[in-house]
Motif scaffolding. Structure first.
Motif, PDB file in Angstrom:
ATOM      1  N   ARG A   1       0.846  -1.202   0.000  1.00  0.00           N
ATOM      2  CA  ARG A   1       0.000   0.000   0.000  1.00  0.00           C
ATOM      3  C   ARG A   1       0.877   1.246   0.000  1.00  0.00           C
ATOM      4  N   LEU A   2       0.426   2.239  -0.763  1.00  0.00           N
ATOM      5  CA  LEU A   2       1.252   3.440  -0.916  1.00  0.00           C
ATOM      6  C   LEU A   2       1.108   4.368   0.293  1.00  0.00           C
ATOM      7  N   PHE A   3       2.245   4.809   0.794  1.00  0.00           N
ATOM      8  CA  PHE A   3       2.296   5.749   1.926  1.00  0.00           C
ATOM      9  C   PHE A   3       3.087   6.990   1.531  1.00  0.00           C
ATOM     10  N   VAL A   4       2.657   8.132   2.052  1.00  0.00           N
ATOM     11  CA  VAL A   4       3.504   9.330   2.033  1.00  0.00           C
ATOM     12  C   VAL A   4       3.878   9.537   3.495  1.00  0.00           C
ATOM     13  N   GLU A   5       5.168   9.483   3.781  1.00  0.00           N
ATOM     14  CA  GLU A   5       5.663   9.433   5.163  1.00  0.00           C
ATOM     15  C   GLU A   5       4.873   8.329   5.877  1.00  0.00           C
ATOM     16  N   SER A   6       4.196   8.631   6.991  1.00  0.00           N
ATOM     17  CA  SER A   6       3.493   7.529   7.683  1.00  0.00           C
ATOM     18  C   SER A   6       1.992   7.540   7.427  1.00  0.00           C
ATOM     19  N   VAL A   7       1.585   8.226   6.380  1.00  0.00           N
ATOM     20  CA  VAL A   7       0.145   8.312   6.096  1.00  0.00           C
ATOM     21  C   VAL A   7      -0.191   7.470   4.866  1.00  0.00           C
TER      22      VAL A   7
ATOM     23  N   THR B   1     -11.531  10.304   3.444  1.00  0.00           N
ATOM     24  CA  THR B   1     -12.212  11.564   3.779  1.00  0.00           C
ATOM     25  C   THR B   1     -12.094  12.637   2.691  1.00  0.00           C
ATOM     26  N   GLN B   2     -11.169  12.450   1.757  1.00  0.00           N
ATOM     27  CA  GLN B   2     -10.959  13.495   0.745  1.00  0.00           C
ATOM     28  C   GLN B   2     -11.326  12.974  -0.641  1.00  0.00           C
TER      29      GLN B   2
ATOM     30  N   PRO C   1      -7.878  19.994  -8.389  1.00  0.00           N
ATOM     31  CA  PRO C   1      -7.714  19.059  -7.266  1.00  0.00           C
ATOM     32  C   PRO C   1      -7.432  19.757  -5.926  1.00  0.00           C
ATOM     33  N   ILE C   2      -7.758  19.045  -4.869  1.00  0.00           N
ATOM     34  CA  ILE C   2      -7.368  19.433  -3.507  1.00  0.00           C
ATOM     35  C   ILE C   2      -5.856  19.237  -3.408  1.00  0.00           C
ATOM     36  N   GLU C   3      -5.203  19.982  -2.511  1.00  0.00           N
ATOM     37  CA  GLU C   3      -3.783  19.702  -2.212  1.00  0.00           C
ATOM     38  C   GLU C   3      -3.653  19.362  -0.727  1.00  0.00           C
ATOM     39  N   ILE C   4      -2.768  18.426  -0.470  1.00  0.00           N
ATOM     40  CA  ILE C   4      -2.591  17.923   0.899  1.00  0.00           C
ATOM     41  C   ILE C   4      -1.096  17.880   1.204  1.00  0.00           C
ATOM     42  N   LEU C   5      -0.747  18.324   2.412  1.00  0.00           N
ATOM     43  CA  LEU C   5       0.657  18.228   2.847  1.00  0.00           C
ATOM     44  C   LEU C   5       0.725  17.219   3.983  1.00  0.00           C
ATOM     45  N   VAL C   6       1.635  16.255   3.843  1.00  0.00           N
ATOM     46  CA  VAL C   6       1.800  15.247   4.895  1.00  0.00           C
ATOM     47  C   VAL C   6       3.040  15.582   5.708  1.00  0.00           C
ATOM     48  N   LYS C   7       2.867  15.516   7.029  1.00  0.00           N
ATOM     49  CA  LYS C   7       4.038  15.649   7.928  1.00  0.00           C
ATOM     50  C   LYS C   7       3.962  14.485   8.898  1.00  0.00           C
TER      51      LYS C   7
ATOM     52  N   PHE D   1      -1.915  14.447   8.047  1.00  0.00           N
ATOM     53  CA  PHE D   1      -2.047  15.154   6.780  1.00  0.00           C
ATOM     54  C   PHE D   1      -2.920  16.376   6.932  1.00  0.00           C
ATOM     55  N   PHE D   2      -2.619  17.390   6.119  1.00  0.00           N
ATOM     56  CA  PHE D   2      -3.288  18.680   6.227  1.00  0.00           C
ATOM     57  C   PHE D   2      -3.743  19.111   4.840  1.00  0.00           C
ATOM     58  N   VAL D   3      -5.015  19.475   4.732  1.00  0.00           N
ATOM     59  CA  VAL D   3      -5.494  20.012   3.447  1.00  0.00           C
ATOM     60  C   VAL D   3      -4.935  21.424   3.322  1.00  0.00           C
ATOM     61  N   ILE D   4      -4.187  21.688   2.255  1.00  0.00           N
ATOM     62  CA  ILE D   4      -3.576  23.020   2.100  1.00  0.00           C
ATOM     63  C   ILE D   4      -4.185  23.784   0.921  1.00  0.00           C
TER      64      ILE D   4
END
Ligand code: PLP
Length: 414
Positions: A8-14, A22-23, A381-387, A391-394
């Motif tokens: 499964r694809l992850f960006v950092e730990s998300v 949800t998005q 598209p929506i943009e999301i930043l993962v830390k 994750f945060f909708v930006i």
């Protein structure tokens, strides 16, 4: 930082699948640590000032992240300049480029007290001087040179050949000197160039460095105090796994060979290099159909969400967000837009897909969302930043209603 764990694809730990709960797709996702690491490595290796080319990704959160990391900004419009200032980039770390600056652009840049305006034509230099005289203010400028170097990249992203529209032909410097001589309010403090994108060839970099140094000397010999030498953007990024990476250390060696013993403030203005590999575009499969023997996989992202494939024939890797053991099928991945060019990739092998599956288009952090449009009224598209594990909708796009409300119907049509 963007990889598969247990298929499964992850960006950092998300997990991307968790975001999709949800998005709504399509959405861009960026990795905070990939951007930070890339910036820090670039800054450390080149040991130069880094001015983020805001055009590559002008989301406020991304510019703010760059500013926090220490980057300045390279902007090409009032809009980008406003963005950079609002995101906290110090005006003294902002340069204003662009081949077609209006009077309004120039006045705005002067009012913001940015480091310098990079002049791209003799005509523009005269215009800046006129405005400066009217305002009775001295204006810091740089000259963007056209050094006539072939970047050895795609024609559509080449900007430094004599026949390209950018910069001032280095054979025509005498015209510049004539205007500078009579321009009492112009303070020339820098030279710059940008010869194109996706540069990998080391000889091209050394050519840029040498030509910039030689030209700076011409200006210095005429009595100008050239403090800043901007060596451009265009640092190449990999869009395919296993491609040879740009070797920053070798670039630094060429820089040292050329500039050791000089005192210029050296800078680069990369966009793509800082963000391209830090972003992905996630989309859902809407329809699967076979036309003329071709298996089309139609996604909800299209050329309206990500135009590089349609515009430049750019080839981005595309994979399923969840890797399965289904049989491999050759698919052509296409968007929903009513244009035949709305195709992301032709004939790529993927495990058999179903409607609603999530698909990822990789390395889309640069020139992705910024070039998205509302064509076919599908929205952007929506943009999301993962830390780490959050994750945060930006960026939240305007709704269809809000978009429609931008239009105005004259009374006589009602
Ligand atoms: C003047 C200028 N600087 C910098 C860049 C950034 O280029 P890249 O994203 O390839 O680094 C561009 C891109 O078009 C540009 O026009």
């Amino acid at each position: 930082m963007i990889n598969y764990k247990n298929n499964r694809l992850f960006v950092e730990s998300v997990s991307i699948q968790d975001i999709a709960k949800t998005q709504p797709t399509p959405f861009y996702v960026y990795s905070h640590s990939k951007i930070s690491n890339t910036y820090n490595e670039l800054k450390k290796t080149l040991d130069s000032e880094i001015l983020f080319a805001v055009k590559a990704n002008s989301n406020q959160a991304i510019i703010k992240l760059m500013a926090k990391l220490g980057a300045g900004a390279d902007v090409v419009s009032i809009g980008e300049l406003e963005r950079a200032i609002l995101a906290g980039v110090s005006p003294q770390k902002i340069i204003f480029e662009g081949v077609g600056k209006t009077k309004k652009d120039i006045e705005y840049a002067i009012n913001q007290k940015i480091r310098l305006i990079n002049v791209e034509s003799v005509d523009e230099l005269q215009r800046i001087n006129e405005i400066a005289l009217q305002k009775d203010e001295s204006v810091n400028v740089g000259i963007r040179l056209n050094p006539n170097i072939d970047a050895q990249t795609l024609d559509k992203i080449s900007t430094g050949k004599k026949t390209d529209k950018f910069g001032i032909d280095t054979d025509k410097l005498n015209n510049i000197f004539e205007i500078l001589k009579v321009s009492k309010k112009i303070n020339l403090i820098g030279l710059s160039c940008h010869i194109g994108s996706q540069i990998f060839n080391l000889d091209v970099f050394s050519d840029i460095f040498q030509k910039m140094k030689d030209n700076a000397q011409i200006f210095i010999d005429k009595g100008y105090n050239i403090k800043h030498l901007d060596l451009g953007g265009g640092l190449g990024v990999n869009y395919k796994t296993n491609e040879k990476k740009l070797n920053l250390e070798l670039i630094k060696k060429e820089m040292d060979k050329c500039f050791n013993g000089t005192t210029y403030n050296l800078s680069f203005e990369p966009g793509r290099y800082l963000v391209a590999n830090a972003g992905i575009l996630v989309t859902s499969v809407i329809t699967i159909k076979n036309n003329g023997g071709i298996n089309f996989l139609i996604t909800d992202a299209g050329m309206h969400s990500f135009i590089r494939p349609a515009l430049y024939n750019a080839q981005h890797e595309i994979e399923a967000v969840e890797i399965s053991n289904e049989q491999l099928i050759n698919y052509t991945i296409a968007g929903p837009i009513c244009e035949s060019t709305d195709i992301f990739r032709k004939n790529i092998s993927m495990p058999k897909q179903k409607v609603n599956n999530l698909i990822v288009i990789k390395d889309t952090g640069a020139y992705g969302k910024v070039m998205a449009s509302n064509y076919n009224s599908r929205g952007t598209p929506i943009e999301i930043l993962v830390k780490e594990d959050n994750f945060f909708v930006i960026y939240k796009p305007l709704s269809t209603k809000e978009l429609i409300n931008q239009d105005m119907i004259p009374d006589w049509l009602n």
